[in-house]
Design an enzyme around this catalytic site. Structure first.
Site, mmCIF file in Angstrom:
data_model
loop_
_atom_site.group_PDB
_atom_site.id
_atom_site.type_symbol
_atom_site.label_atom_id
_atom_site.label_comp_id
_atom_site.label_asym_id
_atom_site.label_seq_id
_atom_site.Cartn_x
_atom_site.Cartn_y
_atom_site.Cartn_z
ATOM 1 N N HIS A 75 59.822 50.588 69.648
ATOM 2 C CA HIS A 75 61.223 50.143 69.737
ATOM 3 C C HIS A 75 62.108 51.279 69.213
ATOM 4 O O HIS A 75 63.064 51.663 69.861
ATOM 5 C CB HIS A 75 61.417 48.860 68.924
ATOM 6 C CG HIS A 75 62.811 48.304 68.983
ATOM 7 N ND1 HIS A 75 63.130 47.018 68.670
ATOM 8 C CD2 HIS A 75 64.001 48.871 69.305
ATOM 9 C CE1 HIS A 75 64.431 46.802 68.819
ATOM 10 N NE2 HIS A 75 64.989 47.923 69.187
ATOM 11 N N GLU A 111 68.859 54.297 71.205
ATOM 12 C CA GLU A 111 68.095 54.561 69.976
ATOM 13 C C GLU A 111 68.488 55.908 69.369
ATOM 14 O O GLU A 111 68.600 56.046 68.152
ATOM 15 C CB GLU A 111 66.582 54.498 70.268
ATOM 16 C CG GLU A 111 66.086 53.090 70.599
ATOM 17 C CD GLU A 111 66.276 52.084 69.462
ATOM 18 O OE1 GLU A 111 65.933 52.391 68.317
ATOM 19 O OE2 GLU A 111 66.788 50.972 69.733
ATOM 20 N N HIS A 131 70.347 55.430 65.923
ATOM 21 C CA HIS A 131 69.442 55.711 64.805
ATOM 22 C C HIS A 131 69.139 57.203 64.636
ATOM 23 O O HIS A 131 69.110 57.709 63.521
ATOM 24 C CB HIS A 131 68.119 54.965 64.998
ATOM 25 C CG HIS A 131 68.289 53.483 65.128
ATOM 26 N ND1 HIS A 131 68.595 52.680 64.069
ATOM 27 C CD2 HIS A 131 68.207 52.664 66.206
ATOM 28 C CE1 HIS A 131 68.691 51.413 64.475
ATOM 29 N NE2 HIS A 131 68.471 51.375 65.773
HETATM 30 O O1 U2P Z 1 66.499 43.302 63.877
HETATM 31 C C1 U2P Z 1 67.502 43.182 64.844
HETATM 32 C C2 U2P Z 1 68.079 44.537 65.194
HETATM 33 O O2 U2P Z 1 68.638 45.166 64.041
HETATM 34 C C3 U2P Z 1 68.459 46.566 64.117
HETATM 35 N N1 U2P Z 1 67.692 47.030 62.936
HETATM 36 C C4 U2P Z 1 66.857 46.208 62.269
HETATM 37 C C5 U2P Z 1 66.175 46.668 61.139
HETATM 38 C C6 U2P Z 1 66.362 47.984 60.715
HETATM 39 O O3 U2P Z 1 65.750 48.451 59.733
HETATM 40 N N2 U2P Z 1 67.200 48.790 61.422
HETATM 41 C C7 U2P Z 1 67.868 48.343 62.525
HETATM 42 O O4 U2P Z 1 68.611 49.078 63.155
HETATM 43 C C8 U2P Z 1 67.732 46.866 65.413
HETATM 44 O O5 U2P Z 1 68.719 47.191 66.366
HETATM 45 P P1 U2P Z 1 68.515 48.083 67.677
HETATM 46 O O6 U2P Z 1 67.945 49.404 67.307
HETATM 47 O O7 U2P Z 1 67.586 47.327 68.550
HETATM 48 O O8 U2P Z 1 69.886 48.172 68.227
HETATM 49 C C9 U2P Z 1 67.035 45.525 65.692
HETATM 50 O O9 U2P Z 1 66.724 45.315 67.035
#
Ligand code: U2P
Length: 262
Positions: A74, A132, A136
Site C-alpha cells: 500500500h 503515495e 508520503h
Molecule cells: O488508515 C487509513 C488511511 O490513513 C492513512 N495512514 C494511516 C496510517 C499511517 O500511519 N499513515 C497514513 O497515512 C493512509 O492513507 P493513504 O496513504 O491510503 O492515503 C490509510 O489508507
C-alpha cells in the site's frame, strides 16, 4: 455566544477523538518536523478485491488468474511516534518517467487494487503511485529526496521482509473457510522479524499488516501494535480470504475503459 459554544464543542469533539486513539494526520506543508520511523503497509488482495464491483485496466484485481495472491504494497509511510504522521510535505509532482525502470516490479508488487483515482496533494486526481509519492514520499526526507529512491527502497524492503511467505510457513494461507487466531499470526511475524506489527481488519478479514522500520531500515515495533486487545479493528479469530477473480466473460462485460471507471 452561540459561536463560542460551537467552538468549544468542536474543541471537545477533537480532543475526544484524539484521546480515543483516532489518528491525526498532520499536513505540515513546508514546515514539517522530521518523521520518526517508517511503516511499510501491506494490503491483502483477497480482502480488498472481493469488494470489486467493476473492472478497468489499472485494477490488479481484474487480472484474472494473474490477480495478486500475495500481500501487495500500500505504501511506505513516514510516521511519528505519537501515532500521527506528516503528509504532503512539499510540492513534487509525480513523474512516472522517473520510475520507468521499476515499472515491472511496481506493477507486480505495488499495484492499484481499485479503478478510482486518488487525490494528489494539490486538489487534482492521479495514480495510486502518484498519491503515495506526493502524500508520503515527500515526507520521507532526509532519507529519500526523490521518487526513484523512495520506490526502489520500498520494493527492496517488501522483497526482503516477505510477509506472505512468513505466514505461509506458519500455516496461515488464503482460505474462505478457515479462521486463524490473530495472536498466532502476530506471533509468526514476531518470530520472523522480531517486531510487533500493526494489523487492520475489515470485519474479521485481515485487510492490512504494517511492518515498521527505523530510518536505517532496521525493523522496529509499530506504534499501533502495543497489545492485542488494543487492536480494535480485528477480532480474536481472523480470516485471509481467497479471491476468485470475476470470470472471463463477466470481466469483458464489466470492463469499462479507465475513463468510464473514473
Ligand atoms: O488508515 C487509513 C488511511 O490513513 C492513512 N495512514 C494511516 C496510517 C499511517 O500511519 N499513515 C497514513 O497515512 C493512509 O492513507 P493513504 O496513504 O491510503 O492515503 C490509510 O489508507
Amino acid at each position: 455566544m452561540a459561536s463560542r459554544t460551537c467552538l468549544l464543542f468542536l474543541l471537545v469533539a477533537f480532543l475526544a477523538g484524539a484521546l480515543a486513539g483516532d489518528v491525526i494526520e498532520v499536513n505540515r506543508s513546508q514546515n514539517q518536523r522530521e518523521f520518526d520511523y517508517f511503516a511499510l503497509s501491506l494490503q491483502w488482495p483477497g480482502t480488498y478485491c472481493r469488494a470489486t464491483r467493476h473492472c478497468c485496466s489499472k485494477n490488479a484485481c481484474c487480472r484474472g488468474s494473474d490477480s495478486p495472491t500475495q500481500f501487495t504494497i500500500h505504501g511506505l509511510w513516514p510516521d511519528y511516534n505519537d501515532g500521527s504522521w506528516p503528509s504532503c510535505c512539499y510540492r513534487s509532482d509525480f513523474n512516472e518517467k522517473e520510475i520507468s525502470t521499476l515499472k515491472d516490479g511496481l506493477d507486480k508488487y505495488w499495484p492499484s487494487l481499485s479503478c478510482g483515482s486518488p487525490s494528489n496533494c494539490h486538489g487534482g486526481k492521479g495514480s495510486f503511485w502518484g498519491h503515495e509519492w506526493e502524500k508520503h514520499g515527500t515526507c520521507s526526507s532526509p532519507v529519500f529526496r526523490d521518487e526513484y529512491n523512495y520506490f526502489l527502497a520500498t520494493l527492496n524492503l517488501y522483497l526482503k521482509y516477505n510477509l506472505t511467505d512468513v505466514l505461509y510457513k506458519a500455516g496461515y494461507v488464503a482460505s474462505n473457510s478457515e479462521k486463524y487466531p490473530l495472536g498466532g499470526i502476530v506471533t509468526a511475524i514476531q518470530n520472523a522479524f522480531h517486531i510487533n506489527p500493526e494489523v487492520q481488519c475489515k470485519r474479521d478479514a485481515i485487510d492490512e499488516i504494517r511492518i515498521c522500520f527505523y530510518k536505517d531500515f532496521k525493523p522496529r515495533d509499530c506504534v499501533g501494535s502495543k497489545d492485542l486487545t488494543s487492536r480494535k479493528s480485528c477480532p480474536k479469530y481472523v480470516s485471509l480470504p481467497e479471491y476468485t477473480p470475476l470470470d472471463g466473460e463477466a470481466m469483458v462485460l464489466k470492463m469499462p475503459t479507465d475513463r468510464e471507471a473514473l
